[in-house]
Design a protein around this motif. Structure first.
Motif, PDB file in Angstrom:
ATOM      1  N   LEU A  59       0.640  -1.374  -0.292  1.00  0.00           N
ATOM      2  CA  LEU A  59       0.285   0.042   0.126  1.00  0.00           C
ATOM      3  C   LEU A  59       1.109   1.538  -0.143  1.00  0.00           C
ATOM      4  CD1 LEU A  59      -3.184  -0.948   2.593  1.00  0.00           C
ATOM      5  CD2 LEU A  59      -2.982  -0.673   0.267  1.00  0.00           C
ATOM      6  N   SER A  91      -1.108   4.539  -5.556  1.00  0.00           N
ATOM      7  CA  SER A  91      -2.532   3.364  -5.723  1.00  0.00           C
ATOM      8  C   SER A  91      -2.043   2.101  -5.641  1.00  0.00           C
ATOM      9  CB  SER A  91      -3.670   3.955  -6.818  1.00  0.00           C
ATOM     10  OG  SER A  91      -2.099   3.405  -7.900  1.00  0.00           O
ATOM     11  N   THR A 149      -9.649   2.891   2.175  1.00  0.00           N
ATOM     12  CA  THR A 149     -10.028   3.045   0.084  1.00  0.00           C
ATOM     13  C   THR A 149     -11.511   3.196   0.004  1.00  0.00           C
ATOM     14  OG1 THR A 149      -8.968   3.443  -1.944  1.00  0.00           O
ATOM     15  CG2 THR A 149      -8.374   1.443  -0.209  1.00  0.00           C
ATOM     16  N   VAL A 161      -4.410   5.320  -1.676  1.00  0.00           N
ATOM     17  CA  VAL A 161      -4.018   5.133  -0.289  1.00  0.00           C
ATOM     18  C   VAL A 161      -3.513   6.788   0.214  1.00  0.00           C
ATOM     19  CG1 VAL A 161      -2.376   4.168   0.983  1.00  0.00           C
ATOM     20  CG2 VAL A 161      -2.558   2.623  -1.578  1.00  0.00           C
ATOM     21  N   MET A 201      -1.236   7.529   4.933  1.00  0.00           N
ATOM     22  CA  MET A 201      -1.829   6.496   5.814  1.00  0.00           C
ATOM     23  C   MET A 201      -0.260   5.797   6.760  1.00  0.00           C
ATOM     24  SD  MET A 201      -3.596   3.793   4.017  1.00  0.00           S
ATOM     25  CE  MET A 201      -3.997   2.508   5.307  1.00  0.00           C
ATOM     26  N   CYS A 208      -6.108  -7.009   5.465  1.00  0.00           N
ATOM     27  CA  CYS A 208      -7.338  -5.887   4.642  1.00  0.00           C
ATOM     28  C   CYS A 208      -8.052  -7.281   4.455  1.00  0.00           C
ATOM     29  CB  CYS A 208      -6.425  -4.969   3.469  1.00  0.00           C
ATOM     30  SG  CYS A 208      -7.115  -4.366   2.678  1.00  0.00           S
TER      31      CYS A 208
END
Ligand SMILES: *[C@@H]1O[C@H](CO)[C@@H](O)[C@H](O)[C@H]1NC(C)=O
Length: 204
Positions: free
Chosen positions: A76, A81, A159, A174, A178, A188
């Motif tokens: 991530l 992205s 997201t 992302v 983060m 996730c």
């Protein structure tokens, strides 16, 4: 900054999902049979009329018992992205058979760019009439490396991608801020806000 995590598929928000994101870092890559199933669709099966213990993190068919291989993470990159493949079967992604059965769409077939079915698109099972009406999908993250510690309280959406699921290859942004995951990675989960056809009961 790269933020490693593990992916597990959560379809808690929908009852009759027939699509899920595939990635080599996912739980139940190659299925839950104990032998390699390149045509695995175990994470795609609908979660319907189950208790919470059964549907949470796809426990009813043992998905949490099949973690990704050591060292496999979905990176991530903060402020950038990441990409997954939304499909109805692993066999229709780049993860199986050298990708020879993958198309631009989640089921290996080809459809018009303006694909529209006024009742509901059922091939692939997208639960929408067209791209504009596709209600969106989301990734959430729990800052733990232990799937048993993941709860509704520590799993946070970070997201969303409007108008999905639609095509197979789908990217999510992302956030720039983060935070980094623990060294063993995060967990996730993916969810889908399914548009409800008027013919289905309100709890679906
Ligand atoms: C998408 O489907 C909705 C509901 O049937 C319809 O009103 C709309 O015109 C459609 N849009 C496109 C671009 O086909």
């Amino acid at each position: 900054m790269l933020t490693p995590l593990l992916t597990v598929v959560l379809s808690a928000t929908l009852a009759r999902a027939h699509l899920a994101p595939f990635h080599k870092s996912m739980y139940a890559l190659n299925g839950v049979s104990g032998t390699v199933n390149l045509n695995n669709d175990d994470v795609v099966h609908p979660l319907y009329q189950l208790t919470k213990d059964q549907w949470w993190l796809h426990a009813y068919n043992n998905v949490p018992d099949f973690p990704p291989a050591d060292g496999e993470f979905l990176e991530l990159p903060a402020g950038e992205s990441f990409t997954v493949e939304i499909a109805s079967n692993q066999g229709e992604t780049s993860l199986s058979f050298g990708g020879q059965f993958a198309s631009d769409w989640p089921d290996g077939h080809t459809y018009p760019e303006d694909y529209n079915v006024p009742t509901c698109i059922t091939s692939p099972n997208m639960h929408t009439q067209n791209e504009t009406r596709a209600a969106g999908t989301a990734f959430a993250i729990a800052y733990t490396s232990d799937i048993k510690q993941v709860t509704p309280d520590n799993l946070a959406v970070f997201t969303v991608r409007y108008h999905t699921p639609w095509k197979r290859v789908t990217s999510y942004d992302v956030p720039a801020g983060m935070p980094a995951c623990p060294s063993g990675g995060c967990i996730c989960a993916w969810g889908w806000v399914r548009r409800r056809p008027s013919s289905t009961p309100p709890n679906l």
